[in-house]
Design a protein around this motif. Structure first.
Motif, PDB file in Angstrom:
ATOM      1  N   ILE A  95     -24.250  24.389 -44.509  1.00 41.15           N
ATOM      2  CA  ILE A  95     -22.706  24.443 -44.414  1.00 41.15           C
ATOM      3  C   ILE A  95     -22.258  24.425 -45.764  1.00 41.15           C
ATOM      4  CG2 ILE A  95     -20.825  23.003 -43.616  1.00 41.15           C
ATOM      5  CD1 ILE A  95     -22.380  21.741 -41.376  1.00 41.15           C
ATOM      6  N   SER A  96     -22.726  23.696 -46.573  1.00 39.71           N
ATOM      7  CA  SER A  96     -22.440  23.806 -47.957  1.00 39.71           C
ATOM      8  C   SER A  96     -22.742  25.118 -48.514  1.00 39.71           C
ATOM      9  CB  SER A  96     -23.253  22.876 -48.772  1.00 39.71           C
ATOM     10  OG  SER A  96     -22.669  22.866 -50.451  1.00 39.71           O
TER      11      SER A  96
ATOM     12  N   SER B 294     -20.043  27.791 -47.342  1.00 37.71           N
ATOM     13  CA  SER B 294     -18.715  27.712 -47.770  1.00 37.71           C
ATOM     14  C   SER B 294     -18.380  28.759 -48.896  1.00 37.71           C
ATOM     15  CB  SER B 294     -18.315  26.380 -48.278  1.00 37.71           C
ATOM     16  OG  SER B 294     -19.111  26.123 -49.550  1.00 37.71           O
TER      17      SER B 294
ATOM     18  N   PHE C 237     -12.424  26.856 -42.287  1.00 39.89           N
ATOM     19  CA  PHE C 237     -12.753  25.473 -41.748  1.00 39.89           C
ATOM     20  C   PHE C 237     -11.795  24.889 -41.361  1.00 39.89           C
ATOM     21  CE2 PHE C 237     -16.247  26.921 -44.636  1.00 39.89           C
ATOM     22  CZ  PHE C 237     -17.622  27.181 -43.883  1.00 39.89           C
TER      23      PHE C 237
ATOM     24  N   ILE D 249     -15.346  20.469 -42.762  1.00 38.25           N
ATOM     25  CA  ILE D 249     -16.557  20.796 -43.135  1.00 38.25           C
ATOM     26  C   ILE D 249     -17.564  19.395 -43.066  1.00 38.25           C
ATOM     27  CG2 ILE D 249     -18.161  21.681 -44.915  1.00 38.25           C
ATOM     28  CD1 ILE D 249     -16.250  23.486 -45.721  1.00 38.25           C
TER      29      ILE D 249
ATOM     30  N   LEU E 281     -16.213  22.048 -52.771  1.00 33.18           N
ATOM     31  CA  LEU E 281     -15.784  21.506 -51.394  1.00 33.18           C
ATOM     32  C   LEU E 281     -14.715  20.342 -51.831  1.00 33.18           C
ATOM     33  CD1 LEU E 281     -18.591  22.145 -49.051  1.00 33.18           C
ATOM     34  CD2 LEU E 281     -16.370  23.341 -49.052  1.00 33.18           C
TER      35      LEU E 281
END
Length: 374
Positions: free
Chosen positions: A158-159, A162, A170, A173, A283
């Motif tokens: 997921i990181s 992004s 999103f 997240i 993030l």
């Protein structure tokens, strides 16, 4: 069951070289509120050596706990399988690879062609991106309110996701991995420990019943809940390829569908990666909601990694949740959030995992309602 399951396969070739499989879970009983009100789409990404169905005990409880969400409506839950880790000589197109789902079965020959002893962390990221953009079953996921929840490699994915272009929108997240961080001796030692456990553990049994008994005794799995062990036996094992040998030399046992050497390669890749940690800082600094669930009593090595997640290149998650042995402690620091589901926590305590997620969804909804009134 409180849910219904559908499986979809996306074939993005040649833009991405593997086909990708995912499950869609929806409530069995749909109310007017479920149908008419805006809803969230949760997306679960699994750990190395796991399979997309491993989240089903959590999914069951999430649908069961829907009254605790304070107005949050979960319309659907997706679980996307990794394309790797299949014994390539065992590819039955009519059966599902029990470790990483139908995707691995469909791609067995391609994986055998590509695998050269190492496996990039970007592979799962590429697969998830292709699945999301491929409109599985006609569902345009990019137009939905996506909440990502990742376990171990799924969280790192997921990181990395992004940073993909074009950007994915999103709702919130979920990044999760206890060894997420910059390159360090502590991180290397954790990866070495997991890698060695991959090489030495048993991977062949005379039957699924004997494999189930092994999970009750093996140090890394004996703490799992019974339903987690049952799912592992059902989805993470496959018939041994020696079953096709002529009698009397055939062997009707089972083996891990997730190859031990490829799982170990994944842990080596985690140890060497620093990009996901850099993206974590980005993030934390963004306007994307972020929660972090962490172990209140981590082991010594994990405790050395945690500070780099709490404070990542000068940035922090502004809401964190600590979990340990049935205890949930909330530390509210603001309106930004990232979620970290610790390695094997889903298997050890799906009930506490679902409770934590219910709290997070409720808090997120309350904060959004508050900001909307300002």
């Amino acid at each position: 069951m409180l849910w219904e399951r559908e499986t979809f396969v996306v074939d993005p070739r040649p833009s991405y070289h593997y086909r990708v499989s995912g499950n869609r879970y929806t409530p069995s009983h749909k109310t007017a509120s479920t149908i008419l009100n805006p809803s969230l789409s949760l997306v679960f990404l699994h750990a190395a050596g796991m399979f997309k169905e491993c989240f089903e005990p959590v999914i069951e409880l999430l649908f069961q706990k829907k009254r605790a969400y304070g107005g949050v409506n979960i319309g659907e839950i997706w679980a996307i399988g990794m394309t790797t880790f299949l014994y390539a000589d065992h590819a039955d197109p009519f059966s599902e690879c029990p470790n990483h789902g139908q995707s691995a079965v469909l791609n067995a020959k391609d994986i055998a062609r590509d695998y050269q002893g190492e496996w990039s962390l970007t592979e799962y990221c590429d697969a998830v991106s292709a699945f999301l953009r491929g409109q599985p079953g006609g569902h345009d996921l990019l137009q939905k309110e996506l909440v990502f929840i990742g376990q171990s490699v799924g969280a790192i994915t997921i990181s990395l996701l992004s940073a993909r272009d074009p950007a994915i929108r999103f709702h919130s997240i979920i990044l999760g991995d206890p060894i997420l961080g910059p390159r360090s001796t502590a991180k290397d030692m954790i990866a070495v420990s997991y890698s060695r456990s991959s090489f030495v553990r048993q991977d062949v049994w005379p039957s699924r019943d004997e494999a189930r008994g092994y999970l009750d005794e093996y140090s890394l799995t004996k703490a799992w809940k019974p339903e987690s062990k049952d799912l592992f036996v059902k989805y993470a094992l496959m018939d041994h390829s020696a079953g096709s040998l002529p009698k009397p030399f055939d062997f009707r046992g089972v083996t891990l569908a997730c190859r031990r050497d490829q799982e170990a390669a994944c842990y080596r890749a985690i140890a060497m990666d620093s990009e996901a940690h850099r993206l974590l800082a980005r993030l934390y600094s963004s306007n994307i909601p972020v929660y972090y669930i962490y172990d209140l009593k981590p082991n010594q090595r994990a405790a050395q990694i945690q500070p780099g997640i709490f404070l990542c290149e000068g940035t922090m998650p502004t809401a964190t949740y600590g979990i340990r042995a049935g205890h949930l402690a909330s530390v509210i620091q603001g309106f930004s959030m990232v979620r970290l589901i610790l390695l094997q926590f889903v298997q050890n305590d799906p009930g506490e995992t679902a409770t934590a997620l219910a709290h997070i969804l409720k808090d997120d909804n309350s904060k959004r309602a508050y900001l909307a009134r300002l």
